[in-house]
Design an enzyme around this catalytic site. Structure first.
Site, PDB file in Angstrom:
ATOM      1  N   HIS B  38       0.959  -1.232  -0.053  1.00  0.00           N
ATOM      2  CA  HIS B  38       0.020   0.012  -0.015  1.00  0.00           C
ATOM      3  C   HIS B  38       1.053   1.032  -0.225  1.00  0.00           C
ATOM      4  O   HIS B  38       1.765   1.236   0.681  1.00  0.00           O
ATOM      5  CB  HIS B  38      -0.827   0.187   1.238  1.00  0.00           C
ATOM      6  CG  HIS B  38      -0.100  -0.649   2.488  1.00  0.00           C
ATOM      7  ND1 HIS B  38       1.042  -0.398   2.722  1.00  0.00           N
ATOM      8  CD2 HIS B  38      -0.424  -1.437   3.096  1.00  0.00           C
ATOM      9  CE1 HIS B  38       1.525  -1.045   3.919  1.00  0.00           C
ATOM     10  NE2 HIS B  38       0.541  -1.690   4.206  1.00  0.00           N
ATOM     11  N   HIS B 448       0.555  36.192  22.651  1.00  0.00           N
ATOM     12  CA  HIS B 448      -0.223  35.890  24.023  1.00  0.00           C
ATOM     13  C   HIS B 448      -1.824  35.845  23.756  1.00  0.00           C
ATOM     14  O   HIS B 448      -2.042  36.517  22.877  1.00  0.00           O
ATOM     15  CB  HIS B 448       0.113  37.108  24.923  1.00  0.00           C
ATOM     16  CG  HIS B 448      -0.684  37.090  26.128  1.00  0.00           C
ATOM     17  ND1 HIS B 448      -0.345  36.331  27.235  1.00  0.00           N
ATOM     18  CD2 HIS B 448      -1.858  37.585  26.670  1.00  0.00           C
ATOM     19  CE1 HIS B 448      -1.043  36.028  28.149  1.00  0.00           C
ATOM     20  NE2 HIS B 448      -2.137  37.132  27.962  1.00  0.00           N
TER      21      HIS B 448
HETATM   22  C1  LIG Z   1       1.856   2.267  15.219  1.00  0.00           C
HETATM   23  C2  LIG Z   1       2.938   3.004  14.822  1.00  0.00           C
HETATM   24  C3  LIG Z   1       2.840   4.566  15.066  1.00  0.00           C
HETATM   25  C4  LIG Z   1       3.705   5.158  14.587  1.00  0.00           C
HETATM   26  N1  LIG Z   1       3.879   6.836  14.853  1.00  0.00           N
HETATM   27  C5  LIG Z   1       4.568   7.677  14.309  1.00  0.00           C
HETATM   28  C6  LIG Z   1       4.474   8.941  14.313  1.00  0.00           C
HETATM   29  O1  LIG Z   1       3.570   9.420  14.853  1.00  0.00           O
HETATM   30  N2  LIG Z   1       5.385   9.746  13.917  1.00  0.00           N
HETATM   31  C7  LIG Z   1       6.381   9.235  13.276  1.00  0.00           C
HETATM   32  O2  LIG Z   1       7.433  10.076  12.827  1.00  0.00           O
HETATM   33  N3  LIG Z   1       6.615   7.962  13.105  1.00  0.00           N
HETATM   34  C8  LIG Z   1       5.566   7.113  13.526  1.00  0.00           C
HETATM   35  N4  LIG Z   1       5.832   5.860  13.300  1.00  0.00           N
HETATM   36  C9  LIG Z   1       6.811   5.312  12.653  1.00  0.00           C
HETATM   37  C10 LIG Z   1       6.780   5.430  11.174  1.00  0.00           C
HETATM   38  O3  LIG Z   1       5.643   4.866  10.756  1.00  0.00           O
HETATM   39  C11 LIG Z   1       8.213   5.119  10.171  1.00  0.00           C
HETATM   40  O4  LIG Z   1       9.027   5.713  10.717  1.00  0.00           O
HETATM   41  C12 LIG Z   1       7.706   5.461   8.850  1.00  0.00           C
HETATM   42  O5  LIG Z   1       6.547   4.540   8.279  1.00  0.00           O
HETATM   43  C13 LIG Z   1       8.834   4.818   8.073  1.00  0.00           C
HETATM   44  O6  LIG Z   1       8.890   5.011   6.748  1.00  0.00           O
HETATM   45  P1  LIG Z   1       9.417   4.050   5.506  1.00  0.00           P
HETATM   46  O7  LIG Z   1       9.227   4.798   4.255  1.00  0.00           O
HETATM   47  O8  LIG Z   1      11.008   4.077   5.864  1.00  0.00           O
HETATM   48  O9  LIG Z   1       8.894   2.845   5.733  1.00  0.00           O
HETATM   49  P2  LIG Z   1       7.505   2.337   5.612  1.00  0.00           P
HETATM   50  O10 LIG Z   1       6.445   3.381   6.192  1.00  0.00           O
HETATM   51  O11 LIG Z   1       7.642   1.188   6.478  1.00  0.00           O
HETATM   52  O12 LIG Z   1       7.393   1.980   4.259  1.00  0.00           O
HETATM   53  C14 LIG Z   1       8.038   0.859   3.648  1.00  0.00           C
HETATM   54  C15 LIG Z   1       7.115   0.318   2.530  1.00  0.00           C
HETATM   55  O13 LIG Z   1       7.813  -0.327   1.632  1.00  0.00           O
HETATM   56  C16 LIG Z   1       6.984  -1.643   1.373  1.00  0.00           C
HETATM   57  N5  LIG Z   1       7.726  -2.709   0.883  1.00  0.00           N
HETATM   58  C17 LIG Z   1       8.556  -3.438   1.821  1.00  0.00           C
HETATM   59  N6  LIG Z   1       9.373  -4.178   1.072  1.00  0.00           N
HETATM   60  C18 LIG Z   1       9.167  -4.126  -0.086  1.00  0.00           C
HETATM   61  C19 LIG Z   1       9.707  -4.703  -1.288  1.00  0.00           C
HETATM   62  N7  LIG Z   1      10.493  -5.557  -1.063  1.00  0.00           N
HETATM   63  N8  LIG Z   1       9.134  -4.499  -2.291  1.00  0.00           N
HETATM   64  C20 LIG Z   1       8.375  -3.395  -2.465  1.00  0.00           C
HETATM   65  N9  LIG Z   1       7.812  -2.652  -1.491  1.00  0.00           N
HETATM   66  C21 LIG Z   1       8.322  -3.165  -0.212  1.00  0.00           C
HETATM   67  C22 LIG Z   1       6.171  -1.733   2.412  1.00  0.00           C
HETATM   68  O14 LIG Z   1       5.038  -2.339   1.901  1.00  0.00           O
HETATM   69  C23 LIG Z   1       5.917  -0.378   2.778  1.00  0.00           C
HETATM   70  O15 LIG Z   1       4.562   0.208   2.151  1.00  0.00           O
HETATM   71  C24 LIG Z   1       4.850   4.709  13.673  1.00  0.00           C
HETATM   72  C25 LIG Z   1       4.925   3.431  13.523  1.00  0.00           C
HETATM   73  C26 LIG Z   1       4.104   2.679  14.114  1.00  0.00           C
HETATM   74  C27 LIG Z   1       4.163   1.310  13.740  1.00  0.00           C
END
Ligand SMILES: Cc1cc2nc3c(=O)[nH]c(=O)nc-3n(C[C@H](O)[C@H](O)[C@H](O)COP(=O)(O)OP(=O)(O)OC[C@H]3O[C@@H](n4cnc5c(N)ncnc54)[C@H](O)[C@@H]3O)c2cc1C
Lengths: 412, 469
Positions: B38, B448
């Protein structure tokens, strides 16, 4: 747009002054920060720096003109190719708001120097640095213009200053100006002023020097006695320094030998009615001469308290212009550095400066003709021969020795 | 669609990946995104956004039960839990499709499938995508950014079981509100869930191995957070050792040891929030020079891996696991690829927020860390009780704490707890990023009445005295 350059005020009380000299000619290109003219009052000389850039279109007030009222347009700055106005638009004292092309910069009893906090010290190039970088550089004594910025748009950030700091000055400059085996330290405004004023003094004033050894024992004994009379603490407490006493001694001597308390001008020798002693104080990257006004009329305690305050504020860059501009005679004391003798460069428009070396134990011939040990210092008076002849200088140094060796004069 | 050659391929469509693609498109690079599940990644679908939607609901629930102080009487406020969860999902969906729209507008093709590195051809790297329809396609580009994110860490004995034990995923879509809940781990994620469920009415026990909750925050903040949670009726056990879960068919029993004392609690659900692990598997990293250290790809300060032309950003590249860190790395990495001058990220300038009630936000060094790093510090504190707006809002519990370098006036860190602090921390982040000193902060005029005035007061407190306390 044509910008008028106005006669600046050297101090809050100044109403008029002499346009001493133009340093730029009509038609000359001016960068902001260029020194364009010099203004004199009876007490001091000041440089006028351009705030804007352009071409010096027309000079309204020729050099040497006396009694130019503050805020009178003295020249006009135009853009390149722009038509030059024939005459100034404004009447004296009516400052048009856009007339801000000049700023008083370095007020200057030289040899000693301008104050860092003088208004509008403008180097012409703006340095982009973060507030933190500026502060760290200042604390480390680093010149930001020598540091390469790596932040957004080349802004100097903490990291850059710290790198420069750990690399040392040579390294910091390496990228800016590698000149063979030397390291270039760009001149500060103060350093430029010192350089220019002292060269001018030394090349235009025919200096000569009169040295005399002065025995200090009586003065030191009196000092011990007087300091013992100070309350332990509280507002009335004081601690006289030898320097405080020598300032007073010089002032008393000037009152006795008035011919040294003068300035030479082309038309006349001006004798000052007051004895205002400029005292050299070293500050970071230069020196400045705060003034003890009417020092001959002040008590030792008044001089001591005032001197402490002036020196402290001088080092903090917090002197007001009128506190270091003017003065009728200078004293430079290097005793604390242990020098055995030196001669100083005259602080124009004054005509004399007294160089005081360290008091040392030396053999002396006592009043009864026997040989003993005394504390003796060598003092050297530098004089402007145009105003003061050898005999007068000798008379002054003898009188000074008499005062110091019979210091009771200082307290009556 | 025939093009398979690009300047840049981004694997993963989270806040790291999709932002990388958008920035690359802005810089006129031809770029493609490969996304297995997604768009929007964890952040939009299972992380930041849906949790914030839930926490908003629980805050409203709290307010509904606290209306008396404002002069309102509402009889028997109720909620439909299914609708609360439904709204959270709808918010995620809206934003995820928003990302799809943005990529489309930027003309970035999205390949729906699982991507992996598949060797080199000439000067280009190959990425093999196993498409969702079973086919596969090979894409080529000189540059590949890996942004595959991370997932919940699973500890033995705490595996999500579809019934009693949840990871954040299950915790985001429960069928019903658990009556008794155990949350393991008091980092940001665990604390947010504990706060949500407690404010919705569950009995919540929060356990933490460290000696305080929110252990990465400043100690003062941890202390105040604990007091506030306990006042809300949460049970908190720190320095806790968890025994094995004993599951019956209705509930779970577990023994917890704190300071030698053991107690047994029975709960209906368990949320395991004990950290995350990077998605490094099946990425084709084997046989390359890319180094993996404890489930995270090792990179240099410009996100480069050991393999030229391959970069790793976001959660995959390690802590801090925050969406804004992922997005910032994305922009920096793409700009470096495009040949622009970039600035490496300084982690002490990345803010962290926890959206529990009361909120927690911080940036930079805690007081203890600053001292450990050798700084001589000047600390200022200002409690919300001295702030007019906080009192008018009925939110008098909170604190702003600032830590300055006593020598240079550098703002080393700022730590806040209380209403709205997650919206305010950026002020201090700007100060830290712009390298402002206490002098500029003191001279800044704050509006303020706002709670942000307490940020000003905390600075004043560090330098000679706050005005209103
Ligand atoms: C419950 C929860 C609450 C959070 N709240 C916050 C918050 O309030 N503020 C904040 O800053 N951060 C928050 N985080 C952390 C934040 O969600 C992550 O730091 C952020 O999503 C990281 O982004 P990313 O792009 O590195 O990875 P992700 O968001 O994990 O995205 C990775 C994407 O890659 C896709 N993918 C994986 N492997 C493959 C592949 N081999 N080929 C193709 N696609 C692939 C996955 O499907 C996914 O969509 C929260 C996390 C959780 C679990």
């Amino acid at each position: 747009m044509a910008i008028e350059i106005l006669m600046p005020a050297l101090s809050p009380t100044m109403t008029e002054g002499k346009l001493a000299r133009w340093l730029k000619k009509e038609g000359e290109k001016i960068a902001s920060g260029d020194v364009i003219a010099e203004i004199e009052t009876d007490k001091a000389t000041m440089e006028v720096e351009a705030v804007d850039e352009g071409v010096l279109g027309r000079i309204f007030v020729p050099e040497g003109t006396e009694g130019v009222a503050v805020n009178t347009p003295i020249a006009v700055l135009v853009e390149e190719g722009e038509a030059v106005p024939e005459a100034s638009s404004a009447q004296p004292n009516e400052a048009p708001s856009s007339s801000k092309a000049a700023a008083p910069v370095t007020a200057m009893p030289a040899p000693l120097a301008a104050q860092t906090s003088a208004p509008a010290v403008n180097k012409g190039t703006r340095v982009f640095a973060s507030p933190l970088a500026k502060r760290i550089a200042k604390d480390a004594g680093l010149d930001l213009t020598t540091i390469k910025g790596t932040g957004p748009h080349g802004r100097i950030v903490k990291k850059d200053v710290e790198a420069a700091k750990s690399a040392g000055p040579a390294q910091a400059m390496a990228s800016a100006a590698p000149v063979g085996g030397t390291t270039a330290h760009p001149l500060s405004t103060m350093r430029k002023v010192i350089a220019r004023r002292l060269s001018e003094s030394k090349s235009t004033i025919p200096h000569f020097y009169v040295s005399v050894d002065v025995q200090l024992d009586a003065l030191l004994a009196l000092r011990t006695q007087l300091n013992a009379a100070s309350p332990e603490e509280g507002p009335d407490a004081f601690k006289l320094s030898v320097n405080d006493m020598l300032i007073k001694a010089a002032a008393v001597t000037l009152r006795r030998v008035k011919g040294v308390n003068v300035s030479f001008t082309d038309d006349a020798i001006l004798e000052y009615n007051d004895v205002d002693i400029s005292v050299a104080v070293s500050i970071p990257d230069g020196l400045i001469t705060p003034i003890i006004r009417q020092a001959d009329r002040k008590s030792l305690r008044e001089i001591s308290v005032e001197m402490k305050d002036l020196a402290k504020r001088a080092r903090a860059g917090k002197l007001k212009p009128e506190e270091f501009q003017g003065g009728s005679f200078s004293v430079s004391n290097m005793g604390m550095f242990g020098v055995s003798s030196f001669s100083a460069i005259i602080n124009p428009p004054q005509a004399a400066i007294l160089a005081i070396a360290a008091g040392e134990k030396r053999p002396v011939v006592k009043a009864d003709g026997s040989l003993g040990v005394g504390t003796v210092m060598t003092t050297t008076l530098s004089v402007d021969h145009r105003a003061i002849d050898g005999a007068l200088a000798a008379q002054w140094t003898k009188a000074f020795r008499d005062v110091v060796e019979n210091p009771i004069t200082l307290v009556i | 669609m025939s093009t398979t050659d690009f300047d840049l391929i981004v694997v993963g469509g989270g806040p790291g990946g999709y932002v990388a693609a958008l920035r690359a498109a802005q810089l006129k690079l031809s770029v493609a995104v490969v996304e297995a599940n997604h768009l929007g990644g964890i952040c939009l679908n299972w992380g930041c956004i849906p949790t914030k939607a839930l926490l908003r609901a629980s805050e409203i629930n709290h307010l509904l039960h606290d209306l008396g102080q404002f002069g309102f009487t509402v009889d028997n406020p109720r909620f439909d839990f299914g609708k609360v969860i439904g709204r959270s999902r709808a918010v995620s969906k809206q934003l995820s499709s928003g990302v799809a729209h943005l990529l489309k507008k930027a003309k970035v093709p999205v390949f729906d499938g699982f991507g992996k590195l598949a060797g080199v051809e000439g000067k280009k790297r190959k990425v093999e995508v196993a498409l969702k329809d079973g086919k596969s396609v090979t894409l080529k580009a000189p540059h590949v950014i890996l942004a595959t994110g991370a997932r919940a860490r699973v500890l033995p004995g705490l595996e999500p079981d579809g019934k009693f034990v949840w990871s954040y995923r299950e915790a985001l879509v429960p069928d019903e509100l658990p009556k008794r809940l155990l949350v393991i781990g008091s980092g940001a994620i665990g604390t947010e869930f504990a706060s949500f469920y407690r404010n919705m009415g569950s009995e919540v026990t929060l356990v933490e191995v460290a000696d305080r909750v929110l252990p990465v925050e400043d100690e003062d903040i941890s202390k105040l957070a604990r007091t506030a949670f306990e006042k809300q009726g949460m049970k908190i056990l720190t320095g806790a050792k968890l025994g094995p879960l004993k599951k019956s068919d209705k509930d779970v029993t577990v023994e917890i040891e704190v300071g030698g004392k053991k107690e047994t609690i029975t709960i209906d659900r368990v949320i395991s929030a004990v950290g995350i692990v990077g998605n490094v598997e099946k990425l084709g990293l084997e046989g390359t020079k890319i180094v993996v250290d404890r489930t995270h790809v090792v990179t240099d300060e410009l996100c480069r891996t050991g393999e030229a032309g391959v970069y790793a950003i976001g959660d995959l590249a390690g802590a801090p696991w925050l969406a804004h860190k992922a997005s910032h790395e994305a922009v920096m990495c793409v700009e470096a690829i495009a040949g622009l001058h970039v600035h490496p990220i300084d982690v002490t300038k990345i803010p962290g927020c926890t959206y529990c009630r009361p909120q927690v936000a911080s940036v930079g060094y805690t007081e203890a860390k600053a001292k450990a790093a050798g700084y001589e510090v000047r600390v200022g504190r200002f409690p919300f009780i001295g702030n007019g707006k906080a009192i008018a809002m009925g939110e008098p519990e909170g604190l702003v704490k600032v830590v300055f370098d006593a020598k240079t006036g550098e703002l080393l860190g700022a730590h806040m707890i209380g209403a709205e602090v997650t919206e305010m921390i950026q002020g201090y982040v700007i100060a830290r990023t712009g390298e402002l000193t206490e002098a500029e902060l003191k001279e800044t005029i704050f509006p303020h009445p706002t709670i942000s005035e307490s940020m000003h007061e905390a600075v004043l407190a560090a330098y000679g005295g706050a005005l209103h306390f």
